[in-house]
Design a protein around this motif. Structure first.
Motif, mmCIF file in Angstrom:
data_model
loop_
_atom_site.group_PDB
_atom_site.id
_atom_site.type_symbol
_atom_site.label_atom_id
_atom_site.label_comp_id
_atom_site.label_asym_id
_atom_site.label_seq_id
_atom_site.Cartn_x
_atom_site.Cartn_y
_atom_site.Cartn_z
ATOM 1 N N ARG A 138 -20.152 -25.936 16.786
ATOM 2 C CA ARG A 138 -20.685 -26.628 15.609
ATOM 3 C C ARG A 138 -21.157 -28.021 16.000
ATOM 4 N N LEU A 139 -22.384 -28.348 15.586
ATOM 5 C CA LEU A 139 -22.970 -29.650 15.877
ATOM 6 C C LEU A 139 -23.556 -30.245 14.602
ATOM 7 N N ASP A 140 -23.554 -31.568 14.537
ATOM 8 C CA ASP A 140 -24.325 -32.281 13.519
ATOM 9 C C ASP A 140 -25.678 -32.592 14.144
ATOM 10 N N ILE A 141 -26.732 -31.995 13.621
ATOM 11 C CA ILE A 141 -28.068 -32.077 14.223
ATOM 12 C C ILE A 141 -28.959 -32.944 13.349
ATOM 13 N N SER A 142 -29.631 -33.915 13.977
ATOM 14 C CA SER A 142 -30.392 -34.913 13.227
ATOM 15 C C SER A 142 -31.881 -34.622 13.133
ATOM 16 N N LYS A 143 -32.385 -33.662 13.882
ATOM 17 C CA LYS A 143 -33.823 -33.361 13.846
ATOM 18 C C LYS A 143 -34.047 -31.899 14.185
ATOM 19 N N PRO A 144 -35.154 -31.310 13.745
ATOM 20 C CA PRO A 144 -35.432 -29.909 14.078
ATOM 21 C C PRO A 144 -35.678 -29.749 15.577
ATOM 22 N N ILE A 145 -35.135 -28.690 16.154
ATOM 23 C CA ILE A 145 -35.302 -28.405 17.576
ATOM 24 C C ILE A 145 -36.061 -27.079 17.720
ATOM 25 N N PRO A 146 -37.223 -27.095 18.401
ATOM 26 C CA PRO A 146 -38.024 -25.873 18.513
ATOM 27 C C PRO A 146 -37.335 -24.803 19.357
ATOM 28 N N ILE A 147 -37.535 -23.557 18.959
ATOM 29 C CA ILE A 147 -37.133 -22.403 19.761
ATOM 30 C C ILE A 147 -38.397 -21.874 20.422
ATOM 31 N N GLY A 148 -38.492 -22.042 21.717
ATOM 32 C CA GLY A 148 -39.716 -21.686 22.430
ATOM 33 C C GLY A 148 -40.473 -22.930 22.834
ATOM 34 N N GLY A 149 -41.752 -22.743 23.114
ATOM 35 C CA GLY A 149 -42.567 -23.857 23.571
ATOM 36 C C GLY A 149 -42.859 -23.748 25.044
ATOM 37 N N GLY A 150 -43.741 -24.583 25.551
ATOM 38 C CA GLY A 150 -44.121 -24.511 26.962
ATOM 39 C C GLY A 150 -44.966 -23.278 27.210
ATOM 40 N N SER A 151 -44.472 -22.390 28.022
ATOM 41 C CA SER A 151 -45.211 -21.170 28.349
ATOM 42 C C SER A 151 -45.078 -20.105 27.271
ATOM 43 N N THR A 152 -44.194 -20.319 26.284
ATOM 44 C CA THR A 152 -44.023 -19.351 25.199
ATOM 45 C C THR A 152 -44.327 -20.017 23.860
ATOM 46 N N ILE A 201 -43.749 -21.200 20.069
ATOM 47 C CA ILE A 201 -42.611 -21.618 19.257
ATOM 48 C C ILE A 201 -42.398 -20.586 18.161
ATOM 49 N N SER A 202 -41.221 -19.974 18.157
ATOM 50 C CA SER A 202 -40.942 -18.900 17.213
ATOM 51 C C SER A 202 -40.125 -19.355 16.007
ATOM 52 N N GLY A 203 -39.662 -20.573 16.043
ATOM 53 C CA GLY A 203 -38.866 -21.085 14.943
ATOM 54 C C GLY A 203 -38.215 -22.397 15.324
ATOM 55 N N TYR A 204 -37.334 -22.876 14.449
ATOM 56 C CA TYR A 204 -36.674 -24.152 14.685
ATOM 57 C C TYR A 204 -35.185 -24.031 14.368
ATOM 58 N N ILE A 205 -34.394 -24.790 15.113
ATOM 59 C CA ILE A 205 -32.991 -24.984 14.753
ATOM 60 C C ILE A 205 -32.976 -26.166 13.791
ATOM 61 N N GLU A 206 -32.649 -25.892 12.554
ATOM 62 C CA GLU A 206 -32.796 -26.903 11.512
ATOM 63 C C GLU A 206 -31.662 -27.926 11.567
ATOM 64 N N ALA A 228 -27.604 -22.071 20.851
ATOM 65 C CA ALA A 228 -27.052 -23.187 21.629
ATOM 66 C C ALA A 228 -27.826 -23.366 22.933
ATOM 67 N N LEU A 229 -28.230 -22.241 23.546
ATOM 68 C CA LEU A 229 -29.012 -22.318 24.782
ATOM 69 C C LEU A 229 -30.354 -22.975 24.525
ATOM 70 N N TRP A 230 -31.030 -22.585 23.452
ATOM 71 C CA TRP A 230 -32.311 -23.216 23.135
ATOM 72 C C TRP A 230 -32.127 -24.681 22.758
ATOM 73 N N PHE A 231 -31.047 -24.979 22.057
ATOM 74 C CA PHE A 231 -30.792 -26.375 21.701
ATOM 75 C C PHE A 231 -30.636 -27.222 22.954
ATOM 76 N N ALA A 232 -29.999 -26.674 23.983
ATOM 77 C CA ALA A 232 -29.741 -27.427 25.206
ATOM 78 C C ALA A 232 -30.966 -27.514 26.110
ATOM 79 N N ARG A 233 -31.840 -26.513 26.095
ATOM 80 C CA ARG A 233 -32.901 -26.476 27.096
ATOM 81 C C ARG A 233 -34.300 -26.709 26.538
ATOM 82 N N SER A 234 -34.474 -26.742 25.216
ATOM 83 C CA SER A 234 -35.816 -26.874 24.638
ATOM 84 C C SER A 234 -36.483 -28.182 25.046
ATOM 85 N N ARG A 235 -37.737 -28.093 25.494
ATOM 86 C CA ARG A 235 -38.503 -29.285 25.863
ATOM 87 C C ARG A 235 -39.638 -29.581 24.879
ATOM 88 N N ALA A 236 -40.002 -28.609 24.064
ATOM 89 C CA ALA A 236 -41.123 -28.784 23.150
ATOM 90 C C ALA A 236 -40.837 -29.903 22.150
#
Length: 511
Positions: A291-305, A307-312, A324-332
């Motif tokens: 569980r995290l308190d998230i302050s901004k939308p984090i894209p799922i996808g991006g770069g070579s793929t 964006i299929s959605g957002y972690i709100e 959690a993996l996308w939250f940690a590695r997303s660069r978009a």
């Protein structure tokens, strides 16, 4: 149907039968020693007595010689032998219990008593089998853990601390060599568990090697090459390319990475732990999510793929392994420096939210996930010590320092500034442990969790972020010892990056 009451002889027979079954369940072989095959009974009692003594010795060893005992138990061959022995003991126990039921002459009992006795015997066998299954599963988990801890690290404390290199790597087939995407060092006080987490950007250039490194002769001015292609996350591949320079080291890539990080921060490393980011989600799923308190939308996808959605954003957002993996590695829609902050949030959540009940009930799943994605050089004999230390870390906030713009320019880092900042923050952490619990005087500098009015933006990077509970203040003398980076005027070359040292600017760990 006969309704006659049982005779006294029948009642005695029933009590004796129940006693036989219960005695056999409590002390295998005891019934046979006086009412059956005495030779088998005595042998069984010796075997199960020896097993009990071994259990007591193990428990005593975990109390007085924890490291050695844990190291022995974590040997995979030891756990394999114990599992085999455990099931053999169960089979023998079950056969002895059934034999005890036979010795009661159940056919001589009334129907109701015979049925009750038989059900009791079967339930006892099932119960013993269940306990045996749980113990065997625990041993499977211990074996999985033992396979992870291969040893090879430096067990000696460094100025009273354990310094652990934490790497998040993605060795996908499409990538050339192993290039860690996440590079952090956790410096943990060996007594209190107070931790400072230092983050290094993967694109840091001109990384130096210590004089003892065989790569120092090849790169006397640091790891530099044309077009800025020589970056910190390339040291692993560099070491492997020059494996001939490390003839006695089975992992030259790891050794090169350790040398570069150690020289950059100015601290000696004890151990490393590397997580395969591709299999990272299985560990989070085994935990039941974070569980995290998230302050901004984090894209799922991006770069070579795409964006299929957002972690709100939101408070107490439950992330499964995939998210959690996308939250940690997303660069978009962000940058590497913000990504470092998100990775630290995930690491902190994993450290703090793995409660004892989850660890106990999902031990095998957690151990299997760890075996599949984690590699480390922590020796088995040190696992118990570090586990106790982890419990202390869990009870405290983790200080965080990212060496990113505008504090440090990744293309041309000020290594003296980095080392001074590391030393200042370690001194600050140690000062908090030594400080009295009384409120800090008003003349002391404010906690780093709050912004300093009219302070340059770069100063935040030299202090731990979100590290201290309310009421704790940073000693003014130590604040003054932390230098202000004067040469970061050129940091705009790394634009559009912004300073994201304050974890809550992006995320924080839910309470």
């Amino acid at each position: 149907m006969s309704t006659t009451q049982p005779t006294e002889a029948q009642r005695v027979h029933l009590r004796r039968a129940v006693g036989f079954v219960l005695m056999s369940a409590i002390l295998p072989g005891s019934v046979q020693s006086f009412a059956g095959n005495r030779r088998i009974g005595r042998l069984a009692m010796r075997v199960y007595g020896a097993a009990l003594v071994l259990i007591l010795i193990t428990g005593f060893g975990l109390l007085v010689a924890r490291g050695f005992t844990a190291g022995v138990l974590l040997e995979p061959w030891v756990t394999m032998v114990l599992r085999v022995v455990l099931w053999i003991l169960f089979i023998g126990w079950a056969l002895l219990l059934l034999d005890s039921w036979r010795l009661t002459r159940p056919l001589g009992l009334r129907q109701k008593g015979r049925l009750g006795l038989s059900i009791t015997a079967l339930l006892l066998i099932a119960g013993i089998g269940g306990v045996t299954g749980l113990a065997a599963s625990a041993l499977t988990g211990v074996s999985n853990v033992g396979e992870v801890f291969q040893g090879g690290g430096d067990t000696e404390r460094k100025a009273g601390r354990y310094n652990i290199l934490l790497l998040g790597a993605d060795a996908a087939a499409s990538r050339e060599g192993l290039r860690p995407d996440s590079i952090n060092v956790a410096s943990i006080d060996a007594e209190t568990g107070r931790t400072v987490l230092f983050g290094l950007p993967r694109n840091m250039q001109r990384v130096r090697f210590p004089e003892s490194s065989p790569l120092r002769n090849l790169y006397p001015d640091g790891y530099v090459c044309d077009e800025g292609a020589c970056m910190l996350n390339g040291l692993w591949t560099l070491g492997e390319e020059h494996a001939d320079l490390y003839p006695e080291d089975s992992e030259p890539g790891l050794e090169a990475m350790k040398e570069g990080v150690s020289e950059t921060l100015g601290i000696e490393l004890n151990y490393y732990a590397m997580v395969d980011m591709g299999g990272f989600k299985s560990l989070i799923d085994a935990m039941g999510g974070i569980r995290l308190d998230i302050s901004k939308p984090i894209p799922i996808g991006g770069g070579s793929t795409k964006i299929s959605g957002y972690i709100e954003p939101g408070e107490g957002v439950l992330l499964d392994g995939y998210h959690a993996l996308w939250f940690a590695r997303s660069r978009a829609e962000s940058n590497d420096y913000e990504r470092m902050v998100r990775q630290k949030c995930v690491m902190s959540a994993m450290a703090k939210q793995l409660d004892p009940m989850t660890a106990a009930t999902k031990f095998v799943d957690l151990s299997q996930a760890s075996k599949d994605i984690l590699s480390t050089d922590v020796p088995r004999a040190e696992v118990a010590t570090l586990a106790e230390l982890a419990l202390k870390v869990k009870d405290q906030k983790i200080a965080s320092v990212n060496f990113t713009p505008p504090m440090v320019k990744s293309a041309d880092p000020d290594f003296d500034l980095i080392r001074t900042t590391v030393r200042a923050n370690l001194d600050e952490a140690e000062g908090l442990d030594e400080a009295a619990p009384s409120p800090a005087p008003t003349s002391a500098a404010p906690s780093s969790a709050a912004p300093e009015p009219e302070a340059p933006a770069t100063s935040a990077a030299a202090k731990p972020s979100e590290t201290k509970p309310s009421g704790e203040a940073t000693p003014a003398a130590q604040k003054q010892a932390t230098p202000k980076p004067e040469q970061t005027k050129g940091a705009e070359d790394d634009a559009p990056y912004t300073q994201t040292e304050d974890l809550e600017a992006v995320c924080s760990v839910s309470a």
